[in-house]
Design a protein around this motif. Sequence first.
Motif, PDB file in Angstrom:
ATOM      1  N   ILE A 112       0.830  -1.209   0.000  1.00 31.41           N
ATOM      2  CA  ILE A 112       0.000   0.000   0.000  1.00 31.41           C
ATOM      3  C   ILE A 112       0.862   1.256   0.000  1.00 31.41           C
ATOM      4  O   ILE A 112       0.504   2.270  -0.611  1.00 31.41           O
ATOM      5  N   VAL A 113       2.028   1.206   0.658  1.00 34.44           N
ATOM      6  CA  VAL A 113       2.934   2.362   0.645  1.00 34.44           C
ATOM      7  C   VAL A 113       3.482   2.580  -0.765  1.00 34.44           C
ATOM      8  O   VAL A 113       3.437   3.690  -1.305  1.00 34.44           O
ATOM      9  N   ILE A 114       3.973   1.494  -1.385  1.00 33.16           N
ATOM     10  CA  ILE A 114       4.509   1.588  -2.748  1.00 33.16           C
ATOM     11  C   ILE A 114       3.407   2.010  -3.714  1.00 33.16           C
ATOM     12  O   ILE A 114       3.595   2.901  -4.557  1.00 33.16           O
ATOM     13  N   GLY A 115       2.243   1.373  -3.594  1.00 35.24           N
ATOM     14  CA  GLY A 115       1.142   1.659  -4.499  1.00 35.24           C
ATOM     15  C   GLY A 115       0.636   3.085  -4.388  1.00 35.24           C
ATOM     16  O   GLY A 115       0.316   3.717  -5.404  1.00 35.24           O
ATOM     17  N   THR A 116       0.571   3.608  -3.160  1.00 35.82           N
ATOM     18  CA  THR A 116       0.064   4.967  -2.964  1.00 35.82           C
ATOM     19  C   THR A 116       1.036   6.011  -3.515  1.00 35.82           C
ATOM     20  O   THR A 116       0.634   6.912  -4.254  1.00 35.82           O
ATOM     21  N   VAL A 117       2.305   5.875  -3.161  1.00 39.82           N
ATOM     22  CA  VAL A 117       3.304   6.846  -3.622  1.00 39.82           C
ATOM     23  C   VAL A 117       3.430   6.825  -5.146  1.00 39.82           C
ATOM     24  O   VAL A 117       3.347   7.866  -5.808  1.00 39.82           O
TER      25      VAL A 117
ATOM     26  N   ILE B  85       2.139   9.611  -8.248  1.00 45.46           N
ATOM     27  CA  ILE B  85       3.051  10.076  -9.305  1.00 45.46           C
ATOM     28  C   ILE B  85       2.476   9.746 -10.682  1.00 45.46           C
ATOM     29  O   ILE B  85       2.456  10.593 -11.589  1.00 45.46           O
ATOM     30  N   LEU B  86       1.996   8.521 -10.854  1.00 47.26           N
ATOM     31  CA  LEU B  86       1.426   8.110 -12.137  1.00 47.26           C
ATOM     32  C   LEU B  86       0.198   8.933 -12.510  1.00 47.26           C
ATOM     33  O   LEU B  86      -0.016   9.264 -13.683  1.00 47.26           O
ATOM     34  N   ALA B  87      -0.620   9.257 -11.504  1.00 41.51           N
ATOM     35  CA  ALA B  87      -1.833  10.034 -11.763  1.00 41.51           C
ATOM     36  C   ALA B  87      -1.497  11.395 -12.362  1.00 41.51           C
ATOM     37  O   ALA B  87      -2.102  11.826 -13.361  1.00 41.51           O
ATOM     38  N   PHE B  88      -0.513  12.075 -11.761  1.00 41.55           N
ATOM     39  CA  PHE B  88      -0.145  13.402 -12.264  1.00 41.55           C
ATOM     40  C   PHE B  88       0.622  13.306 -13.579  1.00 41.55           C
ATOM     41  O   PHE B  88       0.551  14.224 -14.416  1.00 41.55           O
TER      42      PHE B  88
ATOM     43  N   VAL C 281      -4.515   2.870  -7.893  1.00 37.79           N
ATOM     44  CA  VAL C 281      -4.467   4.102  -7.106  1.00 37.79           C
ATOM     45  C   VAL C 281      -4.357   5.318  -8.025  1.00 37.79           C
ATOM     46  O   VAL C 281      -4.969   6.363  -7.773  1.00 37.79           O
ATOM     47  N   ALA C 282      -3.591   5.188  -9.105  1.00 39.26           N
ATOM     48  CA  ALA C 282      -3.440   6.287 -10.060  1.00 39.26           C
ATOM     49  C   ALA C 282      -4.793   6.713 -10.622  1.00 39.26           C
ATOM     50  O   ALA C 282      -5.096   7.908 -10.725  1.00 39.26           O
ATOM     51  N   GLU C 283      -5.623   5.742 -10.972  1.00 39.69           N
ATOM     52  CA  GLU C 283      -6.951   6.058 -11.508  1.00 39.69           C
ATOM     53  C   GLU C 283      -7.861   6.631 -10.430  1.00 39.69           C
ATOM     54  O   GLU C 283      -8.695   7.493 -10.706  1.00 39.69           O
ATOM     55  N   ILE C 284      -7.700   6.165  -9.200  1.00 42.94           N
ATOM     56  CA  ILE C 284      -8.493   6.705  -8.088  1.00 42.94           C
ATOM     57  C   ILE C 284      -8.135   8.170  -7.852  1.00 42.94           C
ATOM     58  O   ILE C 284      -9.014   9.023  -7.705  1.00 42.94           O
ATOM     59  N   VAL C 285      -6.829   8.450  -7.820  1.00 41.79           N
ATOM     60  CA  VAL C 285      -6.365   9.827  -7.607  1.00 41.79           C
ATOM     61  C   VAL C 285      -6.786  10.718  -8.770  1.00 41.79           C
ATOM     62  O   VAL C 285      -7.280  11.834  -8.565  1.00 41.79           O
ATOM     63  N   ARG C 286      -6.596  10.232  -9.988  1.00 41.46           N
ATOM     64  CA  ARG C 286      -6.984  11.021 -11.167  1.00 41.46           C
ATOM     65  C   ARG C 286      -8.471  11.349 -11.143  1.00 41.46           C
ATOM     66  O   ARG C 286      -8.880  12.481 -11.401  1.00 41.46           O
ATOM     67  N   GLY C 287      -9.284  10.348 -10.813  1.00 48.01           N
ATOM     68  CA  GLY C 287     -10.727  10.580 -10.748  1.00 48.01           C
ATOM     69  C   GLY C 287     -11.084  11.604  -9.690  1.00 48.01           C
ATOM     70  O   GLY C 287     -11.967  12.448  -9.900  1.00 48.01           O
ATOM     71  N   GLY C 288     -10.395  11.537  -8.537  1.00 49.01           N
ATOM     72  CA  GLY C 288     -10.668  12.499  -7.475  1.00 49.01           C
ATOM     73  C   GLY C 288     -10.285  13.914  -7.870  1.00 49.01           C
ATOM     74  O   GLY C 288     -11.045  14.863  -7.641  1.00 49.01           O
TER      75      GLY C 288
ATOM     76  N   LYS D 266       0.025   6.180 -19.064  1.00 51.19           N
ATOM     77  CA  LYS D 266      -1.171   5.531 -19.601  1.00 51.19           C
ATOM     78  C   LYS D 266      -0.877   4.083 -19.978  1.00 51.19           C
ATOM     79  O   LYS D 266      -1.682   3.180 -19.700  1.00 51.19           O
ATOM     80  N   ALA D 267       0.272   3.869 -20.604  1.00 48.81           N
ATOM     81  CA  ALA D 267       0.640   2.508 -21.021  1.00 48.81           C
ATOM     82  C   ALA D 267       0.819   1.605 -19.809  1.00 48.81           C
ATOM     83  O   ALA D 267       0.334   0.462 -19.788  1.00 48.81           O
ATOM     84  N   TYR D 268       1.500   2.106 -18.795  1.00 52.84           N
ATOM     85  CA  TYR D 268       1.725   1.321 -17.574  1.00 52.84           C
ATOM     86  C   TYR D 268       0.405   0.930 -16.934  1.00 52.84           C
ATOM     87  O   TYR D 268       0.188  -0.236 -16.569  1.00 52.84           O
ATOM     88  N   ILE D 269      -0.482   1.892 -16.780  1.00 51.72           N
ATOM     89  CA  ILE D 269      -1.780   1.650 -16.132  1.00 51.72           C
ATOM     90  C   ILE D 269      -2.592   0.621 -16.909  1.00 51.72           C
ATOM     91  O   ILE D 269      -3.181  -0.304 -16.320  1.00 51.72           O
TER      92      ILE D 269
END
Length: 232
Positions: free
Chosen positions: A43-48, A52-55, A115-122, A69-72
């Motif tokens: 969760i620490v790795i995924g959140t951090v 970064i991926l979201a932005f 998490v990237a998609e969650i952050v982006r959506g928020g 986008k490719a990674y996600i």
Amino acid sequence: MEWISSHWANFCNDFYTNLIYADRWKQLIGGLGVTLQLTLAAIVIGTVLGIILAFMKMSDWKWLSIPAKAYIEIIRGTPTTVQLLIMYMGVFATVSAPKWIIAGLAFGLNSAAYVAEIVRGGVESVDHGQVEAGRSLGFSKLQTTMKIVLPQAVKIALPTYTSEFIVLLKETSIAGYIAMEDLTKVASMITSRTFNAWFPLLTAALIYFTMTFTLSKIFGRLERRLRKSDIR
């Protein structure tokens, strides 16, 4: 009465054999420790990495947005089990590293895509007019993001982030594929020795349920507090 007495005796015997004998309850606690270790690392790795991926994905610079986008898409489009095995048998095949680090990294890299998609959506759910208001007050783009966008995005994304945390906790149960003795693997090992699947697996299921239920309550309380702070 004899039927009840007989079944009670069988129950007590199975309970002793599967959970007490040879300190098998301690083995389950050890497996629980591994599960929690993997979950926290992931969760620490995924959140951090997810933030970064979201932005990166929302960036106007294609050299940042396209790789993100490719990674996600790749991570979300392939099974977690396959990713774990690739990490273990491929990436770390010639490197001597603790299995919990390999598994924690694999689960963390997987969680980062979600998490990237969650952050982006928020972030994208925040009214653009508030961003413009912040800029009109003289805030820089970074200040607007940190002081106006992110606090609101956190509140919006929290329920979905909670679900991701809980899914990740349960997803670590596949760590046995690389011979890690997590909670599920230990329950399976006890089953293979006692030839009784009920007690070990139901005990593991009960422990998982207790953890996920507790997490949902904790995050639910946090969410209500954040909503109350909006009202005030």
